[in-house]
Design an enzyme around this catalytic site. Structure first.
Site, PDB file in Angstrom:
ATOM      1  N   ASP A 194      62.431  46.931   9.522  1.00 25.84           N
ATOM      2  CA  ASP A 194      61.565  47.725  10.352  1.00 25.84           C
ATOM      3  C   ASP A 194      63.055  49.123  10.264  1.00 25.84           C
ATOM      4  O   ASP A 194      63.798  49.020   9.360  1.00 25.84           O
ATOM      5  CB  ASP A 194      61.725  47.401  11.671  1.00 25.84           C
ATOM      6  CG  ASP A 194      60.495  48.683  12.391  1.00 25.84           C
ATOM      7  OD1 ASP A 194      60.719  49.226  11.779  1.00 25.84           O
ATOM      8  OD2 ASP A 194      59.711  47.362  12.710  1.00 25.84           O
ATOM      9  N   HIS A 237      63.005  51.398   7.278  1.00 24.70           N
ATOM     10  CA  HIS A 237      61.519  52.171   7.852  1.00 24.70           C
ATOM     11  C   HIS A 237      62.733  53.437   7.803  1.00 24.70           C
ATOM     12  O   HIS A 237      62.001  54.665   7.825  1.00 24.70           O
ATOM     13  CB  HIS A 237      60.694  52.141   8.888  1.00 24.70           C
ATOM     14  CG  HIS A 237      59.368  50.510   8.447  1.00 24.70           C
ATOM     15  ND1 HIS A 237      58.777  50.592   9.278  1.00 24.70           N
ATOM     16  CD2 HIS A 237      59.615  50.208   7.057  1.00 24.70           C
ATOM     17  CE1 HIS A 237      58.301  49.341   8.643  1.00 24.70           C
ATOM     18  NE2 HIS A 237      58.456  49.183   7.888  1.00 24.70           N
TER      19      HIS A 237
END
Ligand SMILES: *[C@@H]1O[C@H](CO)[C@@H](O)[C@H](O)[C@H]1NC(C)=O
Ligand SMILES: *[C@@H]1O[C@H](CO)[C@@H](O)[C@H](O)[C@H]1NC(C)=O
Ligand SMILES: *[C@@H]1O[C@H](CO)[C@@H](O)[C@H](O)[C@H]1NC(C)=O
Ligand SMILES: *[C@@H]1O[C@H](CO)[C@@H](O)[C@H](O)[C@H]1NC(C)=O
Length: 414
Positions: free
Chosen positions: A232, A255
């Protein structure tokens, strides 16, 4: 000769017993070195064999170290220490920062029913903390990620985070690794003046919600010289993140470095003074991103600088998304988070999507004073074989933009 042979082992044994007694005695009492008292978890009963739960020994060691009125160090020596959730709570007695030195590996229990709270290791209400030592925190997330449905359910129960700092002021977190945390690796909430340096935060690209560092309601935070590759955000900053400097971070997979989602809660604190410099993104979904939720209450995000950034095969190198909706469906109500004074300077490298710059600002409160300077992003599709296309940009609802130096791709706002 026979006499010497017989007496030598006895003499050596005597020395051994004497030194053993010294070591054990001083460990139990705390070993004094340069005025510092060392509180070793082994002296408080930790086995360090990777099988017994050493939770109680950790808790007792913390209490002793934290109550010590002078320089104190809690030591987790080499070895593998298995522990369930533990709370390291202050305030501590000493006027000096409490040192927690992790040399070994600390393994998290994998039985989720043990985790009543949101985290594995919680540091709270502490003024002055130095957490360091070259050791590793291993969340053993691969044993539990299969139970997470957060990729499909936005109201899911989050997995316990690795280490959370809550109301911790004046702290240094240095030279530690965290691998495979169940949820976020590190979370910083309601803290002031924390420097995080030389960290390695690692989890597989497909692990759910394993953000590297998650920051909220905190002021004066420095994150530097670190390697973060997770499933993430490498670093995610939400409401109340203020005066944050991020430098020399290598991010990927993951991310990217995100501000947001903003607007998730009512009455969010503003975000202000975020600087990301000298960072590299490799094979991340996003590079630098600001995202806000539709239909939220008003707040502001301002004075944000992204400078000297290298993108290596990033999907969305520069992205402002004010139509972010975690439930996937686009709403018609615009975001009420005002984004202003954002600089993108010296940003170069490659984008694996053609749209290298993507700015979707709010209809209700347009982005204001976005400055682009020396941006050079090349479109390099992952699958070779098609003809080179130039990178493109989109920009809606942004006013007062300014540009200087190289502009590839050109940003045209309407
Ligand atoms: C920030 O914390 C560090 C580490 O404890 C300390 O040395 C420094 O003085 C603090 N800075 C401020 C402005 O309080
Ligand atoms: C961040 O960097 C700026 C510019 O170097 C500096 O003025 C500021 O004090 C830094 N902030 C923190 C929290 O260290
Ligand atoms: C970023 O890198 C440049 C060039 O190497 C250097 O001059 C600058 O001091 C660095 N900035 C920070 C905040 O580390
Ligand atoms: C932009 O980057 C490409 C690829 O690295 C390079 O060939 C080109 O010279 C750069 N353009 C400018 C104006 O800096």
């Amino acid at each position: 000769m026979a006499e010497v042979r017989r007496s030598f082992p006895g003499f050596a044994l005597g020395i051994l017993i004497l030194s053993l007694a010294l070591v054990l005695g001083s460990e139990a009492a705390g070993l004094r070195r340069s005025g510092e008292t060392v509180f070793n978890v082994k002296a408080y009963g930790a086995k360090g064999d990777g099988r017994h739960d050493d939770w109680q020994a950790f808790q007792k060691t913390w209490i002793a170290a934290c109550h010590h009125p002078w320089k104190a160090k809690m030591l987790i020596p080499r070895g593998v220490f298995l522990i369930g959730p533990v709370i390291f709570q202050g305030p501590c007695a000493s006027p000096f920062p409490l040192v927690v030195q992790i040399q070994g590996t600390v393994l998290a229990q994998t039985d989720l029913s043990l985790y009543m709270g949101q985290e594995w290791i919680l540091f709270e209400y502490i003024n002055g903390l130095i957490l360091m030592g070259g050791g590793t925190l291993d969340g053993q997330g691969s044993e539990v990620w299969k139970y997470s449905d957060c990729n499909v359910n936005s109201n899911c129960q989050m997995m316990p985070m690795g280490v959370k700092f809550f109301r911790v002021d004046n702290a240094i977190i240095r030279k530690l690794s965290s691998v495979n945390s169940k949820g976020f690796h590190l979370a910083i909430n309601n803290c002031n003046n924390i420097t995080l340096t030389s960290l390695r935060l690692i989890a597989p690209a497909d692990s759910p919600n394993t953000d590297g560092i998650h920051l909220a309601n905190s002021n004066m935070i420095v994150i530097e010289k670190s390697e973060i590759g997770t499933g993430d955000d490498c670093i995610g900053m939400i409401e109340g993140a203020k005066n944050v400097n991020i430098t020399n971070v290598r991010c990927g997979p993951g991310h990217g470095i995100s501000i947001g989602s903003l607007g998730k809660f009512p009455d969010e604190e503003d975000v202000m003074g975020i600087t990301v410099t000298n960072c590299t993104f490799t094979a991340t979904d996003n590079g630098v991103r600001i995202k806000t939720i539709q239909g939220c209450q008003p707040s502001k995000a301002s004075k944000i600088t992204f400078e000297n950034i290298v993108m290596n095969g990033v999907r969305n190198p520069i992205i402002i998304d004010q139509e972010y909706n975690p439930r996937g469906k686009k709403l018609t109500v615009p975001s009420m988070v005002k984004i202003s004074d954002v600089t993108f300077k010296n940003i170069q490298g490659t984008s694996i999507s053609q749209e290298a710059i993507n700015m979707v600002c709010s209809k209700a409160v347009p982005c204001q004073n976005i400055h682009f300077e020396n941006v050079n992003l090349t479109f390099t599709p992952i699958l070779g074989g098609f003809k080179m296309l130039d990178a493109t940009s989109t920009c809606t609802n942004a006013v007062g933009n300014s540009f200087s130096g190289t502009q590839i791709p050109q940003v045209a706002c309407h």
